[in-house]
Design an enzyme around this catalytic site. Structure first.
Site, short mmCIF file in Angstrom:
data_model
loop_
_atom_site.label_atom_id
_atom_site.label_comp_id
_atom_site.label_asym_id
_atom_site.label_seq_id
_atom_site.Cartn_x
_atom_site.Cartn_y
_atom_site.Cartn_z
N PRO A 164 0.83 -1.22 0.00
CA PRO A 164 0.00 0.00 0.00
C PRO A 164 0.87 1.26 0.00
CG PRO A 164 -0.63 -1.51 1.78
CD PRO A 164 0.65 -2.01 1.21
N GLU A 165 0.61 2.16 -0.96
CA GLU A 165 1.31 3.44 -1.01
C GLU A 165 0.30 4.54 -0.63
OE1 GLU A 165 3.60 3.94 -4.64
OE2 GLU A 165 3.68 1.79 -4.94
N ARG A 189 22.40 16.21 -3.40
CA ARG A 189 22.45 14.74 -3.38
C ARG A 189 22.72 14.19 -4.76
NH1 ARG A 189 19.33 12.77 1.63
NH2 ARG A 189 18.50 14.72 2.45
N ARG A 194 15.07 -2.78 -7.32
CA ARG A 194 13.63 -2.72 -7.60
C ARG A 194 13.39 -2.66 -9.10
NH1 ARG A 194 10.49 -1.18 -3.25
NH2 ARG A 194 8.88 -2.17 -4.52
N ARG A 237 2.20 -11.43 5.32
CA ARG A 237 3.65 -11.42 5.57
C ARG A 237 4.02 -10.86 6.94
NH1 ARG A 237 7.01 -10.04 0.32
NH2 ARG A 237 8.65 -10.64 1.76
N HIS A 291 -4.79 -15.29 8.13
CA HIS A 291 -3.77 -14.24 8.23
C HIS A 291 -4.25 -13.00 8.98
CE1 HIS A 291 -1.56 -16.73 5.48
NE2 HIS A 291 -2.48 -16.58 4.53
#
Ligand SMILES: [Zn+2]
Length: 259
Positions: free
Chosen positions: A2-3, A140, A249, A104, A86
């Site tokens: 989830p974002e 950066r 990723r 998880r 779960h």
């Protein structure tokens, strides 16, 4: 995972259901999760999102923070129900229930006693966040995509929306942050707002297991322009979408229009 749009969806849905309700019971079903104090008897007065966390304000002045991490989902039940596989906790709110399902088992609960300092990190939907990112990104030398996904700097963006935002703004995921101009960052803020707001309207992206509070899929998977579209024609420039790894990723991008 989830974002921001998925967590915002849950917060909006929770707000319609749990504000004003009293927590009448709390049940931990997984010893790995810790119940932070006794919540019984507290009434819910607010539900807010902070980055990817759900912050539930209670009438004793404290806040319960739920971080869903990899696979956490919240489920609303109008009546008492047998928790699905779960399930890790169940909260009774009058005759209703909120359950955490989390295969998880990385989701966490914590209790906040004090107000949060607001200026340490910036929310990806905060108005004017470009100015914050200009200052943070100036010195950066790291890839833009990993900078956007760094929750210590900007909260809310994970892999799916980072790919979509960078494609929309036409910047390569590998660009060094220090190479962006202030105008690039302002365009980035606009792209973040467009992508994330649309994803909230769609109640998130259900490519794998994301479901909203009521068990429904989101719709943003139908709006994706680059994520998981390797080999497909780019909708901006007619080039071909590529996939490469960036710091471990999967990263989807168009070499034709992202520089
Ligand atoms: Zn393109």
């Amino acid at each position: 995972m989830p974002e921001l749009p998925e967590v915002e969806t849950l917060c909006r849905q929770l707000r319609t259901k749990i504000i004003g309700l009293e927590i009448t019971g709390t049940f931990i079903l997984d010893g790995k999760i810790e119940m932070p104090g006794n919540l019984k008897g507290q009434r819910v007065i607010s539900v807010n999102r902070r980055g990817k966390r759900i912050v539930i304000g209670m009438d004793n002045g404290k806040s319960l923070e739920i971080h869903l991490r990899m696979t956490g989902r919240l489920i609303w039940q109008e009546t008492r129900a047998v928790p699905p596989p779960h399930s890790r906790f169940v909260f009774d709110l009058s005759s209703n229930q909120v359950m955490l399902v989390d295969p998880r088992r990385f989701a966490t609960l914590s209790l906040r006693e004090e107000a949060i300092k607001q200026d340490e990190v910036v929310d990806a939907l905060a108005p004017g966040c470009a100015e914050f990112l200009i200052a943070e990104g100036r010195n950066r030398r790291r890839p833009l995509k990993s900078f956007l996904m760094d929750q210590q700097i900007i909260e809310g963006i994970g892999n799916i929306y980072a790919c979509e935002i960078l494609h929309r703004v036409g910047l390569s995921p590998w660009r060094e942050t220090a190479s962006l101009s202030p105008d690039d960052w302002r365009e980035m803020e606009k792209a973040m707002g467009t992508v994330l707001s649309k994803a909230i309207d769609c109640r998130g992206t259900s490519i794998s297991d994301w479901r909203d509070l009521f068990g429904n899929k989101g719709d943003y998977q139908n709006e994706l322009r680059v994520y998981s579209r390797e080999g497909v024609t780019c909708l901006r420039c007619g080039g071909i979408i590529h996939r490469k790894r960036l710091l471990g990723r999967g990263t989807w991008f168009c070499p034709g229009c992202q520089a």
